[in-house]
Design a protein around this motif. Sequence first.
Motif, PDB file in Angstrom:
ATOM      1  N   VAL A  94       0.856  -1.184   0.000  1.00  0.00           N
ATOM      2  CA  VAL A  94       0.000   0.000   0.000  1.00  0.00           C
ATOM      3  C   VAL A  94       0.894   1.237   0.000  1.00  0.00           C
ATOM      4  CG1 VAL A  94      -1.787   1.280   1.226  1.00  0.00           C
ATOM      5  CG2 VAL A  94      -1.806  -1.231   1.274  1.00  0.00           C
ATOM      6  N   LEU A  95       0.702   2.090  -1.008  1.00  0.00           N
ATOM      7  CA  LEU A  95       1.383   3.380  -1.066  1.00  0.00           C
ATOM      8  C   LEU A  95       0.345   4.460  -0.831  1.00  0.00           C
ATOM      9  CD1 LEU A  95       3.554   3.109  -4.330  1.00  0.00           C
ATOM     10  CD2 LEU A  95       4.092   2.262  -2.051  1.00  0.00           C
ATOM     11  N   GLY A  96       0.676   5.435  -0.007  1.00  0.00           N
ATOM     12  CA  GLY A  96      -0.213   6.560   0.230  1.00  0.00           C
ATOM     13  C   GLY A  96      -0.202   7.529  -0.939  1.00  0.00           C
ATOM     14  N   GLU A  97      -0.551   8.771  -0.655  1.00  0.00           N
ATOM     15  CA  GLU A  97      -0.565   9.817  -1.671  1.00  0.00           C
ATOM     16  C   GLU A  97       0.766  10.562  -1.686  1.00  0.00           C
ATOM     17  OE1 GLU A  97      -4.042  12.278  -1.201  1.00  0.00           O
ATOM     18  OE2 GLU A  97      -5.346  10.619  -1.806  1.00  0.00           O
ATOM     19  N   ASN A  98       1.128  11.041  -2.880  1.00  0.00           N
ATOM     20  CA  ASN A  98       2.373  11.807  -3.049  1.00  0.00           C
ATOM     21  C   ASN A  98       3.598  10.996  -2.637  1.00  0.00           C
ATOM     22  OD1 ASN A  98       1.139  14.398  -3.934  1.00  0.00           O
ATOM     23  ND2 ASN A  98       0.211  14.261  -1.901  1.00  0.00           N
ATOM     24  N   VAL A  99       3.625   9.748  -3.079  1.00  0.00           N
ATOM     25  CA  VAL A  99       4.752   8.850  -2.817  1.00  0.00           C
ATOM     26  C   VAL A  99       5.563   8.703  -4.092  1.00  0.00           C
ATOM     27  CG1 VAL A  99       5.413   6.459  -2.258  1.00  0.00           C
ATOM     28  CG2 VAL A  99       3.532   7.581  -1.015  1.00  0.00           C
ATOM     29  N   GLY A 114       3.300   5.500   3.934  1.00  0.00           N
ATOM     30  CA  GLY A 114       2.415   6.625   4.215  1.00  0.00           C
ATOM     31  C   GLY A 114       2.395   7.651   3.095  1.00  0.00           C
ATOM     32  N   ASN A 115       1.900   8.836   3.405  1.00  0.00           N
ATOM     33  CA  ASN A 115       1.829   9.946   2.452  1.00  0.00           C
ATOM     34  C   ASN A 115       3.123  10.755   2.487  1.00  0.00           C
ATOM     35  OD1 ASN A 115      -0.969   9.399   1.888  1.00  0.00           O
ATOM     36  ND2 ASN A 115      -1.470  10.409   3.810  1.00  0.00           N
ATOM     37  N   ASP A 116       3.429  11.410   1.359  1.00  0.00           N
ATOM     38  CA  ASP A 116       4.614  12.271   1.284  1.00  0.00           C
ATOM     39  C   ASP A 116       5.869  11.516   1.694  1.00  0.00           C
ATOM     40  OD1 ASP A 116       3.099  14.559   0.478  1.00  0.00           O
ATOM     41  OD2 ASP A 116       2.512  14.859   2.559  1.00  0.00           O
ATOM     42  N   VAL A 117       6.103  10.402   1.022  1.00  0.00           N
ATOM     43  CA  VAL A 117       7.265   9.550   1.280  1.00  0.00           C
ATOM     44  C   VAL A 117       8.076   9.444  -0.001  1.00  0.00           C
ATOM     45  CG1 VAL A 117       8.023   7.192   1.832  1.00  0.00           C
ATOM     46  CG2 VAL A 117       6.146   8.231   3.125  1.00  0.00           C
TER      47      VAL A 117
END
Length: 167
Positions: free
Chosen positions: A74-79, A93-96
């Motif tokens: 699972v990749l969040g947003e802005n990865v 998570g997000n922003d990774v």
Amino acid sequence: MILKTLNGKTPEIGENTFVADNAALLGDVTVGDNCSIWYGAVLRGDVGAIRIGNNSNVQDGAVLHGTLGVSETVLGENVSVGHNAVVHGARIGNDVLIGMGAVVMDNAIVPDGTLIAAGAVILANSVLEPGIYAGVPAKKVKDASEKIRKMAHDNAQGYLQYKEWYK
């Protein structure tokens, strides 16, 4: 692009998403809106689901996979998943930003605003705190900051521009 239905699951691709001609998406894969999946990337959702949040990118040669009965990816947003990186059954998570050639193993949890350095290896079942991680096995080398989160976020935003050149 290579899209393959497997075990009754067909990859789903969000709106305004670029998928390179030789990227492979197989089985239980869902890609969000405004994403980019680059040349030679493999998203193999045969043994575990792969979910990618909006505005994320999987760069050239990267592999996303899981382990049957153990993990899904699972990749969040802005990865951003860097060139030749492997994300194997981890939760991101997000922003990774996952650097080039990095490896993130089964059931690892990478929180929002984290940077995984190029070549780093995050071991299975690791639960990270936000920050920067480097080395083999990876260790935290810098605490979280808004600057780190912005760096990861901005990298993903750059790929929103790059994908438009290819559409």
